[in-house]
Design an enzyme around this catalytic site. Structure first.
Site, PDB file in Angstrom:
ATOM      1  N   GLU A 137      -8.180 -15.554  37.059  1.00  0.00           N
ATOM      2  CA  GLU A 137      -8.036 -14.336  36.245  1.00  0.00           C
ATOM      3  C   GLU A 137      -6.600 -13.856  36.336  1.00  0.00           C
ATOM      4  O   GLU A 137      -5.852 -14.304  37.210  1.00  0.00           O
ATOM      5  CB  GLU A 137      -9.003 -13.259  36.756  1.00  0.00           C
ATOM      6  CG  GLU A 137      -8.614 -12.717  38.106  1.00  0.00           C
ATOM      7  CD  GLU A 137      -9.795 -12.261  38.957  1.00  0.00           C
ATOM      8  OE1 GLU A 137     -10.906 -12.768  38.796  1.00  0.00           O
ATOM      9  OE2 GLU A 137      -9.545 -11.387  39.812  1.00  0.00           O
ATOM     10  N   LYS A 139      -3.247 -11.726  37.162  1.00  0.00           N
ATOM     11  CA  LYS A 139      -2.798 -10.883  38.256  1.00  0.00           C
ATOM     12  C   LYS A 139      -2.150  -9.669  37.600  1.00  0.00           C
ATOM     13  O   LYS A 139      -1.061  -9.747  37.038  1.00  0.00           O
ATOM     14  CB  LYS A 139      -1.786 -11.632  39.124  1.00  0.00           C
ATOM     15  CG  LYS A 139      -1.347 -10.837  40.334  1.00  0.00           C
ATOM     16  CD  LYS A 139      -0.613 -11.736  41.316  1.00  0.00           C
ATOM     17  CE  LYS A 139      -0.291 -11.026  42.611  1.00  0.00           C
ATOM     18  NZ  LYS A 139       0.458  -9.801  42.468  1.00  0.00           N
ATOM     19  N   ASP A 141      -0.283  -6.285  36.938  1.00  0.00           N
ATOM     20  CA  ASP A 141       0.905  -5.734  37.585  1.00  0.00           C
ATOM     21  C   ASP A 141       0.828  -4.212  37.555  1.00  0.00           C
ATOM     22  O   ASP A 141       1.298  -3.558  36.637  1.00  0.00           O
ATOM     23  CB  ASP A 141       2.147  -6.239  36.826  1.00  0.00           C
ATOM     24  CG  ASP A 141       3.379  -6.150  37.683  1.00  0.00           C
ATOM     25  OD1 ASP A 141       3.246  -5.835  38.880  1.00  0.00           O
ATOM     26  OD2 ASP A 141       4.477  -6.388  37.159  1.00  0.00           O
ATOM     27  N   GLU A 198      -6.929  -2.604  39.928  1.00  0.00           N
ATOM     28  CA  GLU A 198      -5.529  -2.272  39.699  1.00  0.00           C
ATOM     29  C   GLU A 198      -5.441  -1.187  38.635  1.00  0.00           C
ATOM     30  O   GLU A 198      -6.081  -1.288  37.590  1.00  0.00           O
ATOM     31  CB  GLU A 198      -4.846  -3.553  39.193  1.00  0.00           C
ATOM     32  CG  GLU A 198      -3.398  -3.615  39.445  1.00  0.00           C
ATOM     33  CD  GLU A 198      -3.053  -4.101  40.867  1.00  0.00           C
ATOM     34  OE1 GLU A 198      -3.949  -4.330  41.694  1.00  0.00           O
ATOM     35  OE2 GLU A 198      -1.846  -4.218  41.119  1.00  0.00           O
ATOM     36  N   TYR A 250     -11.510  -5.910  39.824  1.00  0.00           N
ATOM     37  CA  TYR A 250     -11.625  -7.366  39.936  1.00  0.00           C
ATOM     38  C   TYR A 250     -12.247  -7.871  41.228  1.00  0.00           C
ATOM     39  O   TYR A 250     -12.247  -9.070  41.487  1.00  0.00           O
ATOM     40  CB  TYR A 250     -10.260  -8.026  39.740  1.00  0.00           C
ATOM     41  CG  TYR A 250      -9.141  -7.386  40.536  1.00  0.00           C
ATOM     42  CD1 TYR A 250      -9.122  -7.412  41.914  1.00  0.00           C
ATOM     43  CD2 TYR A 250      -8.106  -6.731  39.872  1.00  0.00           C
ATOM     44  CE1 TYR A 250      -8.108  -6.827  42.639  1.00  0.00           C
ATOM     45  CE2 TYR A 250      -7.074  -6.136  40.593  1.00  0.00           C
ATOM     46  CZ  TYR A 250      -7.086  -6.184  41.978  1.00  0.00           C
ATOM     47  OH  TYR A 250      -6.086  -5.598  42.692  1.00  0.00           O
ATOM     48  N   LYS A 351       2.338 -17.152  40.797  1.00  0.00           N
ATOM     49  CA  LYS A 351       3.326 -16.247  40.204  1.00  0.00           C
ATOM     50  C   LYS A 351       4.032 -16.920  39.031  1.00  0.00           C
ATOM     51  O   LYS A 351       4.461 -18.073  39.141  1.00  0.00           O
ATOM     52  CB  LYS A 351       4.375 -15.860  41.252  1.00  0.00           C
ATOM     53  CG  LYS A 351       3.791 -15.174  42.461  1.00  0.00           C
ATOM     54  CD  LYS A 351       3.513 -13.731  42.195  1.00  0.00           C
ATOM     55  CE  LYS A 351       4.699 -12.919  42.614  1.00  0.00           C
ATOM     56  NZ  LYS A 351       4.455 -11.503  42.674  1.00  0.00           N
ATOM     57  N   CYS A 445      43.082   2.174  34.698  1.00  0.00           N
ATOM     58  CA  CYS A 445      41.748   2.748  34.484  1.00  0.00           C
ATOM     59  C   CYS A 445      41.484   2.855  32.983  1.00  0.00           C
ATOM     60  O   CYS A 445      42.310   3.407  32.251  1.00  0.00           O
ATOM     61  CB  CYS A 445      41.675   4.130  35.136  1.00  0.00           C
ATOM     62  SG  CYS A 445      40.166   5.007  34.691  1.00  0.00           S
ATOM     63  N   CYS A 448      41.365   7.029  32.362  1.00  0.00           N
ATOM     64  CA  CYS A 448      42.518   7.928  32.551  1.00  0.00           C
ATOM     65  C   CYS A 448      43.845   7.187  32.566  1.00  0.00           C
ATOM     66  O   CYS A 448      44.895   7.801  32.696  1.00  0.00           O
ATOM     67  CB  CYS A 448      42.344   8.753  33.818  1.00  0.00           C
ATOM     68  SG  CYS A 448      42.592   7.784  35.314  1.00  0.00           S
ATOM     69  N   CYS A 463      39.691   3.226  40.482  1.00  0.00           N
ATOM     70  CA  CYS A 463      40.612   4.240  39.986  1.00  0.00           C
ATOM     71  C   CYS A 463      40.638   5.319  41.064  1.00  0.00           C
ATOM     72  O   CYS A 463      39.583   5.819  41.453  1.00  0.00           O
ATOM     73  CB  CYS A 463      40.079   4.814  38.671  1.00  0.00           C
ATOM     74  SG  CYS A 463      40.898   6.329  38.200  1.00  0.00           S
ATOM     75  N   CYS A 468      40.106  11.915  37.342  1.00  0.00           N
ATOM     76  CA  CYS A 468      39.741  11.026  36.232  1.00  0.00           C
ATOM     77  C   CYS A 468      38.438  11.528  35.601  1.00  0.00           C
ATOM     78  O   CYS A 468      37.442  11.749  36.294  1.00  0.00           O
ATOM     79  CB  CYS A 468      39.560   9.604  36.757  1.00  0.00           C
ATOM     80  SG  CYS A 468      38.841   8.490  35.553  1.00  0.00           S
TER      81      CYS A 468
HETATM   82  S1  IVH Z   1      -7.669 -10.012  44.616  1.00  0.00           S
HETATM   83  C1  IVH Z   1      -8.875  -9.980  48.941  1.00  0.00           C
HETATM   84  N1  IVH Z   1      -7.233 -10.070  42.045  1.00  0.00           N
HETATM   85  O1  IVH Z   1      -2.207  -8.398  43.834  1.00  0.00           O
HETATM   86  C2  IVH Z   1      -8.552 -10.025  47.502  1.00  0.00           C
HETATM   87  N2  IVH Z   1      -5.613  -8.979  43.387  1.00  0.00           N
HETATM   88  O2  IVH Z   1      -0.679  -9.680  46.165  1.00  0.00           O
HETATM   89  C3  IVH Z   1      -7.553  -9.050  47.131  1.00  0.00           C
HETATM   90  N3  IVH Z   1      -3.773  -7.982  42.110  1.00  0.00           N
HETATM   91  O3  IVH Z   1      -2.966  -6.247  46.476  1.00  0.00           O
HETATM   92  C4  IVH Z   1      -6.917  -9.073  45.856  1.00  0.00           C
HETATM   93  N4  IVH Z   1      -4.486  -8.574  40.123  1.00  0.00           N
HETATM   94  O4  IVH Z   1      -3.035  -5.302  44.098  1.00  0.00           O
HETATM   95  C5  IVH Z   1      -6.770  -9.671  43.224  1.00  0.00           C
HETATM   96  N5  IVH Z   1      -7.031 -10.189  39.735  1.00  0.00           N
HETATM   97  C6  IVH Z   1      -6.572  -9.776  40.907  1.00  0.00           C
HETATM   98  C7  IVH Z   1      -5.374  -9.041  41.022  1.00  0.00           C
HETATM   99  C8  IVH Z   1      -4.933  -8.678  42.289  1.00  0.00           C
HETATM  100  C9  IVH Z   1      -3.550  -7.930  40.787  1.00  0.00           C
HETATM  101  C10 IVH Z   1      -2.883  -7.388  43.130  1.00  0.00           C
HETATM  102  C11 IVH Z   1      -3.585  -6.573  44.169  1.00  0.00           C
HETATM  103  C12 IVH Z   1      -3.238  -7.188  45.482  1.00  0.00           C
HETATM  104  C13 IVH Z   1      -2.021  -7.986  45.154  1.00  0.00           C
HETATM  105  C14 IVH Z   1      -1.945  -9.172  46.082  1.00  0.00           C
END
Ligand code: IVH
Length: 704
Positions: A137, A139, A141, A198, A250, A351, A445, A448, A463, A468
Site C-alpha cells: 500500500e 506510504k 506522507d 496518517e 492502515y 522509498k 555589492c 550598495c 558586503c 547597505c
Molecule cells: S505501517 C508497525 N503503513 O511511515 C507498522 N506506516 O517509517 C507501522 N506510514 O511511522 C507503520 N504510510 O507514520 C505503515 N501505509 C503505511 C504507512 C505508514 C505512512 C508512516 C508511519 C510510520 C512511518 C514509518
C-alpha cells in the site's frame, strides 16, 4: 459499508428531513434525533471518505442546522458522538502525554529491488517458507496518529511522540470529518481497538492553505506533511477544522474482544487474520483505509513490480506519498517474525527516488542577506517537479558553482528528494553548444556597490557596509519574524513595501510607523491596520531572548540567544563583558564570543538599543512571572475590546481562578490590559503607563 437498499432508504429520509428545513427555526421530534444524526453521518461518509456526495453542501448545511437547533432545544438529548460534537470548545488546549497501547515503531527502509529481495529472503528464512504473501500500500506522507475506539466510540487520539508516549489530540482529531466518531466494531465482537494511520493534507487543500498564508503576508509552508503535522497541535480546534485535513488508516495494532462474544465467522478465517482483511474491515467500518490502493501479491517479484508501477503514478494522486509499504499479509506470520528494537521484521518501506528533471540555467542573481553574505541564486526555465514549479535554486557560493561546473546557458539536472528544497545535481556538459558563459562573481555589492570581502578559509563573499539597503531590509525582516519578535501580520512583504515607501528605515522605525499614511494604502483596511498596530504594540513585551535573537548577531541562533538572555540583567550588560566571561557561557565558543563583542562595541548598535528602550521595549531580563499554578495571585487584569475566543465573563473567571483581580479602570495599579478587537480609549491610556503589560487574547490564554 452501506448496501443499496439502505442507501435508498437514507435518500428517502434525506428528502423528508430536507422538507422540514424549509421552515425557519424548525426542529424535529426528539424520537427522530438519532435518525437525523445517522443521516448526517452517512452524508459525511459519502463526502469525506468516498469523495462522492449525494447532496449539495447547502443541503448538508441545512440538515446540520436542523440537528443543531433541535439539540439546542433538548440539551439533555445531545449524544457525545453527534456530528455537532466534532466542533470542540475554543479554549486553549493543553496536550497531555499519554501512553500508546502498543509502541509505535517506525519502518525499515528499502531503496531498490535488491533491498526488497533481501528483506524477503530474511523473512522466508525466518519463517521456513518458499513464498510469502504480501500486501502493498502507499506510504502516506503525513503525521502518524493512533486512535482508540471503545464500545464503538472514538475515545482517544494521540500523536506518535517518541513511539511509546504521544500527546492526546482527541479534540483536534474530531475535527477531521473522514474519521468517524463511532464505528460498529461491536458487530465484530470488538470492545476496544487501537488503529494507526496518517493525517494528511491533500495537495489541493495544501495549495489553498498556502495561498491564504501568502495573502496574509506569511511564508508558505514547504510541504503538505509540515502543514498536517503543524495543524494537529493547534491550540484552537476550530482552526484545525478549517485546515481540511484528511486521514488514511492502515493498521490495527491491538484489539480486545468482548468476552463470550460469538464471532460471526467463528472457526472460519476472519478479516482480522490478514492485513488486507484489516484494511477491508476498517473500510467497512467507515474509515478511509487504502482499500482501493492496496494490492495482495505472492512473492517479492510482484511486490517490486507493483512498487515501481505505483511510483510512476504518484504525481497523479490527490495526496503526497513518499514510497510504498510492503507488509507480510498473514497476521499469524507477522507475529512469528516479530520485531527488532526499532522496526517490525514483517514490513518494510520502499522509498521512492528523488524526483528529477532537466532544465536550463538562464542567469545568476546575487542576493545580499542580513549578514551581508552574497548568495548566488540560479534562475531556471520553470519546470514542474513533484508538486511544485521550480524556477530558482540557491547555488550557495563560488566554490559550489565551480564544483558543479555551472555555466549560464547550461542544461542542468535538478532534484527534490522527498520534501526538501530543490538542488542542482549536476550540469550536463555533453549538451553544451559553445554559447554558454562563465559565471562571474561580482567584486562589488550588487545593491550598495561597495567592495565585497572574503575572509580566509571562507567560501562566502560579504558586503561589510552595515548601511547597505539590502542588509537593513533583511535585518528588519529577521527582527519581526516568527522566531524573533514574532510581530504577526507584519511579514516580509510589508517590510519591503514600507521600506520602499520610506516609512521604515531601521529596526526602531518599526515602532514609529506612520499609521495614518499606511491606512490609505491599498490592502490596508481599518481591521488590518489595527491588527498590525496591536501586534507591534504587544511585541514590546516580548522576552529578552527574542530581542537578542532578533538583533541578528552573527552566529547567535535561538538557543544561544536564550543562554545570553539568562546571563544578564540587561542586554546592555554585554557592552562590558570580556571575551573570557562570554566563553564561560554554554555553547559560546571563540567565534560566537568575538561576534557578540563586535556587536556590542559598535556605537550604532548601542544607539539603536537606546532608541528601542525609549520606545518601550524590554531590555532587561524579566523572569517569567506567570505559568505556575495560582501564579496570577494579586495581579490585576482589565479587558478591553471584543475578545474573539472567550466571552468577557469567561476570561475574567479564568483570571480570577488563578488568583487574579479584575479592576475597572486603567491606572498605574493595573498589571495586564488584555486587548481585543476595537479597543479604544483604555488602550490609549494604558500605552502611556510603562508598567502596564498590554497583551493579546492569545497571550492571555498562554498564561494558563
Ligand atoms: S505501517 C508497525 N503503513 O511511515 C507498522 N506506516 O517509517 C507501522 N506510514 O511511522 C507503520 N504510510 O507514520 C505503515 N501505509 C503505511 C504507512 C505508514 C505512512 C508512516 C508511519 C510510520 C512511518 C514509518
Amino acid at each position: 459499508m452501506y448496501g443499496t437498499e439502505q442507501i435508498q432508504k437514507l435518500q428517502k429520509s434525506t428528502l423528508s428531513f430536507l422538507q422540514q428545513t424549509g421552515e425557519q427555526n424548525s426542529v424535529v421530534p426528539v424520537n427522530e434525533l438519532e435518525q437525523l444524526r445517522d443521516l448526517l453521518r452517512f452524508h459525511e461518509y459519502r463526502y469525506y471518505v468516498l469523495n462522492d456526495p449525494l447532496i449539495s453542501d447547502a443541503e448538508y448545511d441545512s440538515l446540520y442546522k436542523l440537528l443543531q437547533r433541535t439539540e439546542q432545544l433538548y440539551p439533555d438529548q445531545v449524544s457525545p458522538d453527534s456530528p455537532t460534537q466534532r466542533v470542540g470548545s475554543s479554549l486553549n488546549q493543553q496536550f497531555i502525554t499519554v501512553q500508546h497501547l502498543v509502541p509505535m515503531l517506525s519502518l525499515d527502509n528499502s531503496y531498490n529491488a535488491e533491498d526488497l529481495i533481501d528483506f524477503d529472503r530474511k523473512a522466508r528464512e525466518l519463517s521456513n517458507l518458499d513464498l510469502i504473501e504480501y500486501c502493498i500500500e502507499p506510504k502516506f506522507d503525513g503525521a502518524s496518529i493512533s486512535l482508540i475506539y471503545e464500545n464503538d466510540r472514538l475515545v482517544r487520539a494521540a500523536t506518535r511522540g517518541d513511539g511509546v508516549e504521544g500527546e492526546d489530540i482527541t479534540t483536534n482529531i474530531k475535527q477531521i470529518k473522514s474519521i468517524p466518531l463511532t464505528a460498529a466494531f461491536s458487530s465484530y465482537g470488538i470492545r476496544q481497538i487501537e488503529i494507526r494511520g496518517e493525517i494528511i493534507m491533500s495537495k489541493q487543500a495544501f495549495h489553498g492553505y498556502n495561498a491564504q498564508l501568502v495573502a496574509q503576508g506569511q511564508s508558505p509552508l514547504a510541504n503538505p506533511r509540515n502543514a498536517a503535522s503543524g495543524s494537529l497541535r493547534m491550540k484552537d480546534p476550530r482552526e484545525v477544522a478549517q485546515r481540511n485535513l484528511d486521514a488514511f488508516l492502515y493498521h490495527i495494532s491491538y484489539y480486545i474482544r468482548d468476552e463470550g462474544t460469538t464471532l460471526t465467522h467463528q472457526n472460519k478465517p476472519t478479516l482480522l487474520d490478514t492485513h488486507s482483511g484489516s484494511l477491508q474491515l476498517l473500510w467497512e467500518m467507515g474509515f478511509r483505509s487504502p482499500q482501493k490502493e492496496k494490492k495482495v501479491v505472492r512473492g517479492i517479484d510482484e511486490v517490486i513490480e507493483y512498487c515501481l508501477a505505483f511510483e510512476k503514478i504518484r504525481d497523479d494522486l490527490g495526496y503526497e506519498i513518499d514510497g510504498m509499504v510492503v507488509k507480510v499479509n498473514d497476521i499469524a506470520l507477522q507475529e512469528k517474525l516479530g520485531m527488532t528494537s526499532h522496526h517490525p521484521r514483517w514490513a518494510i518501506a520502499f522509498k521512492f527516488k528523488a524526483r528529477q528533471a532537466t532544465t536550463r540555467l538562464r542567469a545568476i542573481e546575487f542576493q545580499v542577506g542580513r549578514t551581508g553574505a552574497v548568495t548566488p541564486v540560479a534562475k531556471l526555465d520553470p519546470v514542474y517537479l513533484g508538486g511544485v514549479t521550480v524556477s530558482s535554486i540557491s547555488v550557495h557560493n563560488e566554490d559550489y558553482i565551480k564544483e558543479k561546473d555551472l555555466n549560464i546557458g547550461d542544461a542542468v539536472l535538478i532534484e527534490r528528494a522527498g520534501d526538501v528544497i530543490p538542488q542542482i545535481v549536476k550540469s550536463l556538459p555533453e549538451l553544451r553548444d559553445g554559447t554558454e558563459q562563465e559565471i562571474l562573481f561580482p567584486k562589488q555589492c550588487p545593491v550598495c556597490k561597495s567592495q565585497l570581502f572574503k575572509e580566509e578559509g571562507e567560501a562566502v563573499w560579504r558586503c561589510i557596509n552595515i548601511e547597505c539597503e539590502a542588509q537593513v531590509v533583511e535585518k528588519i525582516i529577521h527582527f519581526v519574524s516568527k522566531d524573533a519578535m514574532d510581530i504577526k501580520s507584519f511579514g516580509e512583504a510589508n517590510v519591503r513595501k514600507f521600506y520602499e515607501l520610506g516609512f521604515l528605515k531601521d529596526i526602531p522605525g518599526i515602532y514609529r510607523l506612520p499609521y495614518e499614511q499606511i491606512g490609505v494604502l491599498d490592502g490596508f483596511g481599518k481591521k488590518s491596520l489595527e491588527n498590525l498596530q496591536n501586534a507591534i504594540l504587544v511585541s514590546k513585551q516580548q522576552p529578552l531572548y527574542r530581542l537578542i535573537y532578533g538583533l541578528g548577531i552573527r552566529f547567535v541562533g535561538e538557543t544561544t540567544a536564550k543562554t545570553l538572555a539568562n546571563a544578564v540583567e540587561n542586554v546592555l550588560d554585554f557592552t562590558t563583558k570580556t571575551e573570557e566571561e562570554l566563553l564561560l557561557l554554554e555553547d559560546v565558543g571563540i567565534k560566537v564570543a568575538k561576534s557578540i563583542q563586535h556587536f556590542f562595541q559598535n556605537e550604532q548598535n548601542i544607539q539603536m538599543l537606546g532608541e528601542l528602550k525609549e520606545l518601550g521595549l524590554q531590555l532587561h531580563n524579566e523572569k517569567k512571572e506567570v505559568l505556575a499554578a495560582g501564579a496570577l495571585t494579586g495581579k490585576t487584569f482589565l479587558f478591553t475590546g471584543t475578545l474573539a475566543k472567550l466571552k468577557r465573563s469567561e476570561a475574567e473567571a479564568m483570571a480570577e481562578e488563578q488568583g487574579g483581580v479584575i479592576v475597572s479602570g486603567v491606572s498605574a495599579k493595573l498589571n495586564y490590559l488584555v486587548v481585543g478587537e476595537d479597543a479604544g480609549s483604555k488602550l490609549e491610556k494604558a500605552k502611556k503607563i510603562n508598567t502596564i503589560k498590554i497583551i493579546t487574547e492569545d497571550e492571555f490564554l498562554s498564561l494558563f
